[in-house]
Design a protein around this motif. Structure first.
Motif, mmCIF file in Angstrom:
data_model
loop_
_atom_site.group_PDB
_atom_site.id
_atom_site.type_symbol
_atom_site.label_atom_id
_atom_site.label_comp_id
_atom_site.label_asym_id
_atom_site.label_seq_id
_atom_site.Cartn_x
_atom_site.Cartn_y
_atom_site.Cartn_z
ATOM 1 N N LEU A 96 -56.572 -30.400 -2.870
ATOM 2 C CA LEU A 96 -55.823 -31.600 -2.470
ATOM 3 C C LEU A 96 -56.397 -32.858 -3.125
ATOM 4 O O LEU A 96 -55.657 -33.758 -3.518
ATOM 5 C CB LEU A 96 -55.843 -31.750 -0.944
ATOM 6 N N ASN A 97 -57.715 -32.905 -3.247
ATOM 7 C CA ASN A 97 -58.356 -34.062 -3.881
ATOM 8 C C ASN A 97 -58.134 -34.074 -5.388
ATOM 9 O O ASN A 97 -57.935 -35.133 -5.986
ATOM 10 C CB ASN A 97 -59.859 -34.066 -3.578
ATOM 11 N N ALA A 98 -58.172 -32.886 -5.997
ATOM 12 C CA ALA A 98 -58.063 -32.805 -7.461
ATOM 13 C C ALA A 98 -56.631 -32.973 -7.966
ATOM 14 O O ALA A 98 -56.408 -33.529 -9.037
ATOM 15 C CB ALA A 98 -58.625 -31.470 -7.938
ATOM 16 N N TRP A 99 -55.643 -32.482 -7.192
ATOM 17 C CA TRP A 99 -54.254 -32.461 -7.648
ATOM 18 C C TRP A 99 -53.369 -33.169 -6.619
ATOM 19 O O TRP A 99 -52.451 -32.589 -6.047
ATOM 20 C CB TRP A 99 -53.788 -31.020 -7.859
ATOM 21 N N PHE A 117 -57.208 -20.139 10.386
ATOM 22 C CA PHE A 117 -57.101 -21.452 9.753
ATOM 23 C C PHE A 117 -57.297 -22.569 10.776
ATOM 24 O O PHE A 117 -57.896 -23.607 10.463
ATOM 25 C CB PHE A 117 -55.763 -21.624 9.032
ATOM 26 N N CYS A 118 -56.805 -22.366 11.991
ATOM 27 C CA CYS A 118 -57.033 -23.359 13.049
ATOM 28 C C CYS A 118 -58.526 -23.532 13.308
ATOM 29 O O CYS A 118 -58.995 -24.648 13.588
ATOM 30 C CB CYS A 118 -56.295 -22.961 14.323
ATOM 31 N N GLN A 126 -58.331 -36.229 11.673
ATOM 32 C CA GLN A 126 -57.098 -36.652 11.011
ATOM 33 C C GLN A 126 -56.416 -35.435 10.409
ATOM 34 O O GLN A 126 -57.065 -34.452 10.057
ATOM 35 C CB GLN A 126 -57.397 -37.680 9.913
ATOM 36 N N ASN A 127 -55.107 -35.521 10.278
ATOM 37 C CA ASN A 127 -54.313 -34.414 9.758
ATOM 38 C C ASN A 127 -54.379 -34.396 8.229
ATOM 39 O O ASN A 127 -53.440 -34.780 7.546
ATOM 40 C CB ASN A 127 -52.868 -34.530 10.241
ATOM 41 N N TRP A 128 -55.505 -33.915 7.706
ATOM 42 C CA TRP A 128 -55.692 -33.904 6.248
ATOM 43 C C TRP A 128 -54.839 -32.846 5.552
ATOM 44 O O TRP A 128 -54.689 -32.867 4.322
ATOM 45 C CB TRP A 128 -57.165 -33.718 5.894
ATOM 46 N N VAL A 129 -54.233 -31.929 6.327
ATOM 47 C CA VAL A 129 -53.368 -30.903 5.737
ATOM 48 C C VAL A 129 -51.895 -31.321 5.726
ATOM 49 O O VAL A 129 -51.019 -30.509 5.401
ATOM 50 C CB VAL A 129 -53.527 -29.550 6.460
ATOM 51 N N ALA A 130 -51.607 -32.576 6.060
ATOM 52 C CA ALA A 130 -50.213 -33.046 6.125
ATOM 53 C C ALA A 130 -49.421 -32.798 4.833
ATOM 54 O O ALA A 130 -48.223 -32.505 4.902
ATOM 55 C CB ALA A 130 -50.179 -34.528 6.495
ATOM 56 N N PRO A 131 -50.034 -32.895 3.634
ATOM 57 C CA PRO A 131 -49.250 -32.659 2.407
ATOM 58 C C PRO A 131 -48.897 -31.198 2.155
ATOM 59 O O PRO A 131 -48.168 -30.890 1.211
ATOM 60 C CB PRO A 131 -50.179 -33.165 1.289
ATOM 61 N N VAL A 132 -49.410 -30.288 2.968
ATOM 62 C CA VAL A 132 -49.250 -28.850 2.713
ATOM 63 C C VAL A 132 -48.123 -28.276 3.569
ATOM 64 O O VAL A 132 -48.023 -28.573 4.763
ATOM 65 C CB VAL A 132 -50.565 -28.095 3.029
ATOM 66 N N HIS A 133 -47.290 -27.443 2.942
ATOM 67 C CA HIS A 133 -46.259 -26.702 3.678
ATOM 68 C C HIS A 133 -46.839 -25.345 4.057
ATOM 69 O O HIS A 133 -47.347 -24.617 3.200
ATOM 70 C CB HIS A 133 -45.009 -26.508 2.818
ATOM 71 N N PHE A 134 -46.767 -24.996 5.322
ATOM 72 C CA PHE A 134 -47.286 -23.727 5.818
ATOM 73 C C PHE A 134 -46.119 -22.841 6.258
ATOM 74 O O PHE A 134 -45.205 -23.310 6.944
ATOM 75 C CB PHE A 134 -48.233 -23.951 7.002
ATOM 76 N N TYR A 135 -46.193 -21.561 5.869
ATOM 77 C CA TYR A 135 -45.141 -20.610 6.204
ATOM 78 C C TYR A 135 -45.757 -19.343 6.786
ATOM 79 O O TYR A 135 -46.905 -19.004 6.495
ATOM 80 C CB TYR A 135 -44.323 -20.227 4.962
ATOM 81 N N GLU A 178 -40.786 -18.463 8.197
ATOM 82 C CA GLU A 178 -40.783 -19.579 9.146
ATOM 83 C C GLU A 178 -41.785 -20.653 8.733
ATOM 84 O O GLU A 178 -42.954 -20.354 8.466
ATOM 85 C CB GLU A 178 -41.147 -19.056 10.533
ATOM 86 N N GLU A 179 -41.333 -21.891 8.666
ATOM 87 C CA GLU A 179 -42.262 -22.985 8.373
ATOM 88 C C GLU A 179 -43.016 -23.338 9.655
ATOM 89 O O GLU A 179 -42.437 -23.416 10.733
ATOM 90 C CB GLU A 179 -41.539 -24.209 7.822
ATOM 91 N N ILE A 180 -44.316 -23.545 9.506
ATOM 92 C CA ILE A 180 -45.206 -23.771 10.646
ATOM 93 C C ILE A 180 -45.745 -25.193 10.617
ATOM 94 O O ILE A 180 -46.156 -25.693 9.560
ATOM 95 C CB ILE A 180 -46.405 -22.804 10.592
ATOM 96 N N ASP A 181 -45.771 -25.836 11.767
ATOM 97 C CA ASP A 181 -46.477 -27.101 11.923
ATOM 98 C C ASP A 181 -47.917 -26.757 12.295
ATOM 99 O O ASP A 181 -48.243 -26.570 13.467
ATOM 100 C CB ASP A 181 -45.815 -27.950 13.013
ATOM 101 N N ILE A 182 -48.766 -26.625 11.288
ATOM 102 C CA ILE A 182 -50.122 -26.122 11.523
ATOM 103 C C ILE A 182 -50.952 -27.095 12.354
ATOM 104 O O ILE A 182 -51.836 -26.670 13.115
ATOM 105 C CB ILE A 182 -50.834 -25.776 10.189
ATOM 106 N N TRP A 183 -50.678 -28.379 12.250
ATOM 107 C CA TRP A 183 -51.445 -29.351 13.032
ATOM 108 C C TRP A 183 -51.144 -29.180 14.525
ATOM 109 O O TRP A 183 -52.052 -29.255 15.358
ATOM 110 C CB TRP A 183 -51.170 -30.778 12.569
ATOM 111 N N SER A 184 -49.885 -28.911 14.852
ATOM 112 C CA SER A 184 -49.525 -28.648 16.248
ATOM 113 C C SER A 184 -50.162 -27.352 16.732
ATOM 114 O O SER A 184 -50.636 -27.270 17.879
ATOM 115 C CB SER A 184 -48.005 -28.563 16.410
#
Length: 194
Positions: A96-99, A117-118, A126-135, A178-184
Motif C-alpha cells: 500500500l505504501n509502495a503502490w 486477518f482480523c 485507523q482503517n489502513w485497509v480502506a483502499p483494499v477490496h476484500f472478497y 461476496e465483498e466483505i467489509d473487513i473493518w466491520s
C-alpha cells in the motif's frame, strides 16, 4: 521456481458485465508443491473476477513478497495488486505504501483466513485497509471443482451483479464472490473477544 507440482493451463472466456470486460485469455501457471487444488482454483477464479488486459500471475508462492497476480505498466509500476489467501499485514502495508495509486484486492477462500486477518488488524486504530477490496470465495464451491481437475481446461466465466456462472467442460456451476467489509468484521471480532 525449480520444484513444481505441475503446470496448469486455463483457457478463460471472461464476461464481466459489471465491469464491461469481455476477453478470451490463455494463462499457464505452475502449481507449487504445497499448493492445494482449492488454492489453485481460488486464484484462477480471482484472476477471472478481477481481470484486466495485461494482468498476469506472479511467481506467487514461489516468491512470498509478491502478490498472487498483478498488472504492471511498461515502466514496471504496479497498477493492480491482488492476493489470494490471508496476506501478512506487513506485506500488505508495504504494498500500500509502495503502490499508492494501485487497485488492491484480497480474496479469502476459507472463513479461517478472515479470522486470521482480523488478528493481523489487532492494535489498529485507523482503517489502513480502506483502499483494499476484500472478497470471500465459497470453499465448498472450490471443492466441487476438484473432480474436474486436469492440467489443461477451458473455463467460461460470466459475472453479473456479483454472481459468477462457470462452465467447465459442459459442467455448470454458480457461486457468489461476496465483498466483505473487513473493518466491520474486525470490530465484531473485538466485541467477541471482550
Amino acid at each position: 521456481m525449480t520444484f513444481v507440482e505441475g503446470f496448469y493451463s486455463f483457457n478463460l472466456e471472461i464476461t464481466h458485465a459489471d465491469r464491461g470486460v469481455y476477453e478470451k485469455v490463455r494463462v499457464k501457471t505452475p502449481r507449487h508443491p504445497y499448493e492445494s487444488l482449492p488454492h489453485l482454483y481460488a486464484r484462477t477464479l480471482a484472476f477471472a473476477h478481477s481481470y484486466q488486459s495485461g494482468q498476469t500471475f506472479s511467481h506467487g508462492l514461489f516468491e512470498p513478497d509478491e502478490p498472487t497476480f498483478w498488472k504492471k505498466d511498461a515502466t514496471g509500476y504496479i497498477n493492480s495488486w491482488n492476493q489470494v489467501g490471508c496476506p501478512p499485514a506487513q506485506k500488505l502495508k508495504k504494498a500500500l505504501n509502495a503502490w499508492s495509486g494501485a487497485e488492491f484486492s484480497v480474496y479469502f477462500f476459507d472463513p479461517s483466513q478472515i479470522e486470521q486477518f482480523c488478528l493481523h488488524l489487532r492494535g489498529s486504530r485507523q482503517n489502513w485497509v480502506a483502499p483494499v477490496h476484500f472478497y470471500s470465495i465459497n470453499p465448498g464451491f472450490l471443492e466441487d471443482l476438484i473432480p474436474l481437475s486436469r492440467s489443461s481446461s477451458s473455463w467460461q466465466c460470466t459475472i453479473v451483479d456479483g454472481s459468477m456462472y462457470l462452465v467447465i467442460d459442459d459442467h455448470e456451476f454458480q457461486t457468489t464472490l461476496e465483498e466483505i467489509d473487513i473493518w466491520s468484521q474486525y470490530q465484531l471480532s473485538l466485541q467477541k473477544a471482550a
